[in-house]
Structures are given as structure tokens and as C-alpha cells.
Design an enzyme around this catalytic site. Structure first.
Site, PDB file in Angstrom:
ATOM      1  N   GLU A  73      -2.575  -9.108   3.114  1.00 31.84           N
ATOM      2  CA  GLU A  73      -2.958  -9.674   4.411  1.00 31.84           C
ATOM      3  C   GLU A  73      -4.468  -9.646   4.626  1.00 31.84           C
ATOM      4  OE1 GLU A  73      -2.506  -5.249   5.240  1.00 31.84           O
ATOM      5  OE2 GLU A  73      -1.581  -6.756   3.918  1.00 31.84           O
ATOM      6  N   HIS A 115      -3.875  -4.869  -0.158  1.00 30.94           N
ATOM      7  CA  HIS A 115      -3.445  -5.461   1.110  1.00 30.94           C
ATOM      8  C   HIS A 115      -3.500  -6.980   1.006  1.00 30.94           C
ATOM      9  CE1 HIS A 115      -3.107  -1.868   3.645  1.00 30.94           C
ATOM     10  NE2 HIS A 115      -4.061  -1.367   2.869  1.00 30.94           N
ATOM     11  N   CYS A 138       0.832  -1.202   0.000  1.00 31.18           N
ATOM     12  CA  CYS A 138       0.000   0.000   0.000  1.00 31.18           C
ATOM     13  C   CYS A 138       0.871   1.259   0.000  1.00 31.18           C
ATOM     14  CB  CYS A 138      -1.005  -0.037   1.148  1.00 31.18           C
ATOM     15  SG  CYS A 138      -2.385   1.126   0.920  1.00 31.18           S
TER      16      CYS A 138
END
Length: 201
Positions: free
Chosen positions: A183, A181, A77
């Protein structure tokens, strides 16, 4: 051991959980010198580009030395945007400058109800093979939350469109970045992190 850089703007908790779920060994270095010898470096990030001012010269030099030594570097990001020369979001704040170009504000499209910030799941277009994206097909969906984005250049290995096309993932030698992202991107995101960890061995 992966060095997960904390400069006060990273989504560390989610990244830590994702790395732990993959069995990765990682540390959050308290000083730039502690990055030395890491198998890989991850620079996460959420929020305003100006937060990267916390990555002052000692951090820039330490991460730069790691890159020059061939250590894989992953920006997530805002961490990906920091790999570039800078961003319109904070014009006076320099990026690391290992990738050419500057990040810009997305335009959005009121007629299509495409708002800024861009928040949600988008499909990836994969124009060429990528070590970071091995195992993913074009059309894989990942999760974005951002207002600024990097241009599509020769380093782009995945793009997506939100009123305009922009770089969603970049790769050049041992430098990698994702605007989304991983994750928070389910199985696709875990596969990307798994690929990065494999490159760090």
C-alpha cells in the site's frame, strides 16, 4: 467482499485507501464469524509481533477455516510473519503456523551503514513465477519498514537483501505474504494488490 482484519496493529488507513483506489469491496469484520464467506482475507500489521496476541483462538480458527476452504489469505509485514510458526521478537507468541519456520532479527551491517530497523526501498529478486507478483520484473522496488524477517524457504517467491537475504514475498497455494508494504509501494504495490484481488474472484 474482502475481509480486512483489524487487531490494533495494522496500517488500516493506507490499506483501505489502496483497496478503494482499485475499486475493491472490503469490510473490517468486528467478529471472527464475520470472516465467513469472504472472498479473501487480508491480515496487515506494523510494529511488534506480540500485537498478534489479539488474534486469539476465535480469530485463528476462523482464518484457519477460511484457508482450508481455499479462501486466499494475504499477510502484510507483521501479518506475513504471523503466517509462520512464530518469531524471535516474541518467542512465546505462536504464529498461525500455516508456513514452516520462524522469523528472526535482521543482523544489519554497521560497516555498510545498513541499520536495523530496515526502512526504505529495496529491489526484489524473483526466483520463480508467482501469481501474486504477476506483472513485476526482478528489480522492482518496494517499501520496507521492519526489524524481523522470514527465512528463504521453498515458499519464497521474492527475496531481497539488507545485509542478509530474506523472504520478501511468499506464496503457497492460497496463502500469500509480503514483508514490505504494498500500500506504500507505488505502482508495483498496487499491481500486487490487484493480483491478489484477482485471485479472490
Amino acid at each position: 467482499m474482502i475481509a480486512l482484519v483489524d487487531y490494533g496493529a495494522g496500517n488500516l488507513t493506507s490499506v483501505k485507501k489502496a483497496l478503494a483506489s482499485l475499486g475493491a469491496e472490503f469490510t473490517v469484520p468486528e467478529t471472527p464469524a464475520a470472516c465467513a464467506g469472504a472472498a479473501g482475507v487480508i491480515v496487515p500489521g506494523v510494529g511488534h509481533f506480540s500485537a498478534t496476541t489479539a488474534l486469539g483462538n476465535p480469530w485463528r480458527e476462523a482464518i484457519g477455516r477460511a484457508v482450508e476452504a481455499g479462501t486466499p489469505l494475504l499477510g502484510i509485514c507483521v501479518g506475513m510473519q504471523w503466517l509462520y510458526e512464530g518469531s524471535e521478537e516474541a518467542p512465546d507468541v505462536p504464529g498461525l503456523g500455516v508456513l514452516a519456520g520462524r522469523c528472526h532479527l535482521l543482523r544489519g551491517d554497521a560497516a555498510q551503514r545498513l541499520k536495523i530497523p530496515h526502512v526504505g526501498w529495496n529491489a526484489l529478486d524473483l526466483p520463480r513465477r508467482s501469481r501474486l507478483l504477476t506483472g513485476l520484473d526482478s528489480g522492482a522496488h518496494v517499501y520496507f519498514t521492519h526489524s524481523f524477517a522470514a527465512p528463504v524457504t521453498a515458499d519464497c517467491v521474492a527475496s531481497t537483501t539488507h545485509a542478509e537475504c530474506f523472504a520478501a514475498a511468499v506464496e503457497r497455494e492460497n496463502i500469500f505474504g509480503v514483508q514490505f508494504h504494498p500500500e506504500k509501494s507505488g505502482d508495483a504495490g498496487l499491481q500486487i494488490l490487484r493480483n491478489f484481488l484477482g485471485l479472490c474472484r
